[in-house]
Design a protein around this motif. Sequence first.
Motif, short mmCIF file in Angstrom:
data_model
loop_
_atom_site.label_atom_id
_atom_site.label_comp_id
_atom_site.label_asym_id
_atom_site.label_seq_id
_atom_site.Cartn_x
_atom_site.Cartn_y
_atom_site.Cartn_z
N PRO A 130 0.75 -1.22 -0.03
CA PRO A 130 -0.09 0.02 -0.05
C PRO A 130 0.92 1.19 -0.15
CG PRO A 130 -0.85 -1.51 1.57
CD PRO A 130 0.54 -2.08 1.00
N VAL A 131 2.05 1.20 0.73
CA VAL A 131 2.94 2.42 0.65
C VAL A 131 3.42 2.61 -0.65
CG1 VAL A 131 5.13 3.17 1.79
CG2 VAL A 131 3.44 2.02 3.26
N LEU A 132 3.83 1.37 -1.38
CA LEU A 132 4.24 1.42 -2.86
C LEU A 132 3.43 2.13 -3.77
CD1 LEU A 132 6.61 0.88 -4.63
CD2 LEU A 132 5.49 -1.65 -4.91
N ASP A 133 2.23 1.54 -3.61
CA ASP A 133 1.11 2.18 -4.48
C ASP A 133 0.72 3.47 -4.53
OD1 ASP A 133 1.02 -0.41 -5.49
OD2 ASP A 133 -0.48 -0.98 -4.45
N LYS A 134 0.66 3.91 -3.05
CA LYS A 134 0.34 5.32 -2.93
C LYS A 134 1.27 5.97 -3.28
CE LYS A 134 -1.23 8.50 0.74
NZ LYS A 134 -1.66 8.79 2.30
N ILE A 135 2.90 5.92 -3.14
CA ILE A 135 3.91 6.81 -3.56
C ILE A 135 3.77 6.90 -5.03
CG2 ILE A 135 6.35 7.38 -3.49
CD1 ILE A 135 6.22 6.19 -0.67
N GLY A 293 15.92 -3.40 -0.99
CA GLY A 293 14.84 -4.24 -1.48
C GLY A 293 13.80 -2.99 -1.46
N PHE A 294 13.57 -2.30 -0.54
CA PHE A 294 12.45 -1.39 -0.48
C PHE A 294 12.66 0.06 -1.57
CE2 PHE A 294 10.54 2.88 0.82
CZ PHE A 294 9.22 2.54 0.99
#
Length: 357
Positions: A130-135, A293-294
């Motif tokens: 969700p963090v990845l998708d939001k940014i 990785g992040f």
Amino acid sequence: MIWTIISGLIVGALLGFVMQRTRFCLTGGFRDMYVQKSNKMFYALLIAITIQSIGLLILSAAGVYQLSYEAFPVVGTIIGSFVFGVGIILAGGCATGTWYRAGEGLIGSWIALFMYALSASATKFGFLKPVLDKINSKTVVSSSMTETTGIPFWVFVVVLAAVTLFFVNRSLSKKSAAVPQLKQRYTGIRHYLFEKRYHTFTAAVVIGLIALLAWPMSISTGRVGGLGITTPSAKLVQFITTGNVSLLDWGVFLVLGIVAGSYIAAKGSREFRWRLPDIKTIRNSVIGGVMMGFGASMAGGCSIGNGMVATATMSWQGWLSLVFMILGTWFMSYFVFVRPMQQYKKSAKTKAVAQTA
């Protein structure tokens, strides 16, 4: 499936073997640009990119592969690449470097590799998605340099080749120390495979050709793309935890091949040995692996996927990522290498003054 396994392992093994034997390290190269003011490894990267871009131009003209582009998030690429750059300094190697150093027996690299793959999996498929998708839902633009500028792909390739030739020629024209050679133990082909030291630019040419080979080899299995490290690493973790065989694609066997190729090279050159790191290295490997990785997941690629492959396709994402990846390594290099050295010199100077007083 058999050809997917074989072709992925072949390309990966070649890459791991060559990188281990030539000590081709982008992390060290980016660091040395700042710490030692040496651009040799960066020029080597340009060689590999140029060879691949020329090859892609030929493959495209021959109808083997047609370049295609996806939109990319500018903010996510910038943040992710910078974080990735910080992480590879802490981990002591980029994504590919960590894979091939694991094949040498470095326990610290195994730790960084595990955390890198786990973090990438969590970011791409797990609780961090969700963090990845939001940014990455913000500032999404076309990645094609040709579409956005109207300049044909071949023009970018010619310009890149000219720039690369200029810097390589200037570097080679400078007097430099000869590549040190070890005492010869082997004869014939074994000497050239496991003993002889090679110039960084020679290594770059071979790696560029392997990166180019990855395209038709990958396409032959139904996967359209070149070298990629982060997503296959994340898929490998997913496979281990879920047992989903469909996750085992060409890229997964590519990264497994890197370890195998590196191991063969290290054993043949008598450089393989298990090395246990100290506590500080373990800590940095864990933190660095997580950041790698992040960061790579958010940026859509690592130093290979973005820095070598996407750049060769003349993608804005690749070149933007490369810039901020380098900035991230410089930022962390200041705290890890430059600042401690400055403090050491200052302390030594203070002691010298006190002794003469």
